[in-house]
Design a protein around this motif. Structure first.
Motif, PDB file in Angstrom:
ATOM      1  N   THR A 129      69.566 135.176  38.725  1.00  0.00           N
ATOM      2  CA  THR A 129      68.398 135.850  38.157  1.00  0.00           C
ATOM      3  C   THR A 129      67.581 134.891  37.307  1.00  0.00           C
ATOM      4  O   THR A 129      66.351 134.827  37.429  1.00  0.00           O
ATOM      5  N   ASP A 130      68.238 134.132  36.432  1.00  0.00           N
ATOM      6  CA  ASP A 130      67.535 133.160  35.573  1.00  0.00           C
ATOM      7  C   ASP A 130      66.775 132.142  36.407  1.00  0.00           C
ATOM      8  O   ASP A 130      65.630 131.788  36.089  1.00  0.00           O
ATOM      9  N   ALA A 131      67.397 131.665  37.480  1.00  0.00           N
ATOM     10  CA  ALA A 131      66.762 130.662  38.340  1.00  0.00           C
ATOM     11  C   ALA A 131      65.524 131.242  39.016  1.00  0.00           C
ATOM     12  O   ALA A 131      64.456 130.607  39.055  1.00  0.00           O
ATOM     13  N   LEU A 132      65.639 132.449  39.545  1.00  0.00           N
ATOM     14  CA  LEU A 132      64.504 133.062  40.232  1.00  0.00           C
ATOM     15  C   LEU A 132      63.378 133.403  39.260  1.00  0.00           C
ATOM     16  O   LEU A 132      62.195 133.182  39.561  1.00  0.00           O
ATOM     17  N   GLN A 133      63.723 133.918  38.074  1.00  0.00           N
ATOM     18  CA  GLN A 133      62.702 134.249  37.084  1.00  0.00           C
ATOM     19  C   GLN A 133      61.935 133.002  36.645  1.00  0.00           C
ATOM     20  O   GLN A 133      60.708 133.029  36.509  1.00  0.00           O
ATOM     21  N   ALA A 134      62.646 131.902  36.438  1.00  0.00           N
ATOM     22  CA  ALA A 134      61.991 130.651  36.044  1.00  0.00           C
ATOM     23  C   ALA A 134      61.024 130.179  37.134  1.00  0.00           C
ATOM     24  O   ALA A 134      59.900 129.745  36.845  1.00  0.00           O
ATOM     25  N   PHE A 135      61.439 130.294  38.397  1.00  0.00           N
ATOM     26  CA  PHE A 135      60.602 129.871  39.514  1.00  0.00           C
ATOM     27  C   PHE A 135      59.347 130.742  39.625  1.00  0.00           C
ATOM     28  O   PHE A 135      58.227 130.237  39.759  1.00  0.00           O
ATOM     29  N   ILE A 136      59.523 132.071  39.555  1.00  0.00           N
ATOM     30  CA  ILE A 136      58.385 132.996  39.662  1.00  0.00           C
ATOM     31  C   ILE A 136      57.384 132.751  38.536  1.00  0.00           C
ATOM     32  O   ILE A 136      56.172 132.716  38.748  1.00  0.00           O
ATOM     33  N   ASN A 137      57.885 132.564  37.308  1.00  0.00           N
ATOM     34  CA  ASN A 137      57.007 132.335  36.156  1.00  0.00           C
ATOM     35  C   ASN A 137      56.259 131.012  36.274  1.00  0.00           C
ATOM     36  O   ASN A 137      55.064 130.928  35.985  1.00  0.00           O
ATOM     37  N   GLU A 138      56.954 129.968  36.710  1.00  0.00           N
ATOM     38  CA  GLU A 138      56.339 128.642  36.826  1.00  0.00           C
ATOM     39  C   GLU A 138      55.245 128.637  37.899  1.00  0.00           C
ATOM     40  O   GLU A 138      54.170 128.078  37.706  1.00  0.00           O
ATOM     41  N   GLU A 139      55.530 129.268  39.028  1.00  0.00           N
ATOM     42  CA  GLU A 139      54.571 129.295  40.138  1.00  0.00           C
ATOM     43  C   GLU A 139      53.550 130.428  40.015  1.00  0.00           C
ATOM     44  O   GLU A 139      52.600 130.497  40.791  1.00  0.00           O
ATOM     45  N   GLN A 140      53.761 131.319  39.034  1.00  0.00           N
ATOM     46  CA  GLN A 140      52.889 132.479  38.813  1.00  0.00           C
ATOM     47  C   GLN A 140      52.722 133.294  40.098  1.00  0.00           C
ATOM     48  O   GLN A 140      51.606 133.578  40.541  1.00  0.00           O
TER      49      GLN A 140
END
Length: 200
Positions: A129-140
Motif C-alpha cells: 500500500t505504501d509503495a502504491l500510494q507513493a507512486f500515485i502521489n508522485e505521478e499525480q
C-alpha cells in the motif's frame, strides 16, 4: 387361440409400460439440465486488489468499479483478527478485499456493488500500500486502472496499468524499500529499439 390373444395382450401391455418409462426419462434429464442456470447467480464472489479511485459513491479496485452503499460493512483485518472500520477510512492505494454478489455489469471498467470491504493491514499488505500510494502521489494519477494482479518479487512490486483518458498501457516496478520506481511502455520500448538500431 385364446392363448395367442392373451400373449398378444400381455405383450402390448408390456410395450405400453416401457413407452411410459421412456417418456419419463427425458423429462427427468430435462429437469437436471435446468439446475446449472440457477447456479449462475454467482453469490459470494471476492476481488482482492488496490483502490485506485474513490468518489461519487464508488471505488475502483483493479478494473472493477464497486458502488459503496451507506450501510456497507467495512473492516480492518490483520492476521485472523478484524476490527470495525467506516467508509471514510478508505484511501487511494489501499490493498483491500471486496466481497460482492455477481454477476458484474459488462462495461469497462466492469461494475458491481460491494457487500463488504476488508482493508488488509498485515505487514506485507501495508508495504505494498505504501509503495502504491507513493507512486500515485508522485505521478499525480487520478485515473489509474490496474490490469490483472500485481506481482511481488522480492522487494519489488510491479503491475500493468492504463490511464482512462489515453488508454496508454504502462508497466511500473516499485521498490518497496526505497519507493523508487521505473516506468516502461510500448512507445518507450520502440524508441529504445530505434536508438539501438541507429547506433549499430
Amino acid at each position: 387361440m385364446k392363448k395367442a390373444s392373451l400373449f398378444l395382450a400381455g405383450f402390448l401391455l408390456l410395450a405400453g409400460c416401457s413407452d411410459d418409462e421412456a417418456t419419463k426419462e427425458p423429462a427427468e434429464s430435462a429437469g437436471t439440465e435446468e439446475e446449472p442456470e440457477i447456479a449462475v447467480e454467482q453469490e459470494g464472489m471476492t476481488e482482492e486488489g488496490f483502490i485506485t479511485q474513490i468518489g461519487n459513491g464508488r471505488i475502483l479496485i483493479n478494473s472493477i468499479y464497486f458502488s459503496v452503499p451507506e450501510d456497507v460493512e467495512v473492516q480492518f483485518a490483520e492476521g485472523g483478527e478484524t476490527t470495525e472500520a467506516v467508509i471514510s477510512d478508505l484511501r487511494t492505494g489501499m490493498k483491500v478485499k471486496t466481497d460482492y454478489t455477481g454477476p458484474l455489469a459488462e462495461s469497462y471498467p466492469m461494475q458491481g456493488e460491494a457487500d463488504k470491504i476488508t482493508i488488509l493491514q498485515d505487514e506485507e499488505s501495508k508495504r505494498q500500500t505504501d509503495a502504491l500510494q507513493a507512486f500515485i502521489n508522485e505521478e499525480q494519477l487520478s485515473d489509474l486502472i490496474i490490469l490483472g494482479q500485481p506481482l511481488v518479487r522480492g522487494e519489488e512490486i510491479g503491475f500493468l496499468f492504463s490511464k482512462m483518458e489515453t488508454g496508454e498501457l504502462t508497466e511500473v516496478r516499485i521498490d518497496m524499500n526505497t519507493l523508487e520506481y521505473t516506468l516502461s511502455n510500448e512507445e518507450n520500448e520502440e524508441e529504445t529499439d530505434e536508438t539501438e538500431d541507429a547506433e549499430e
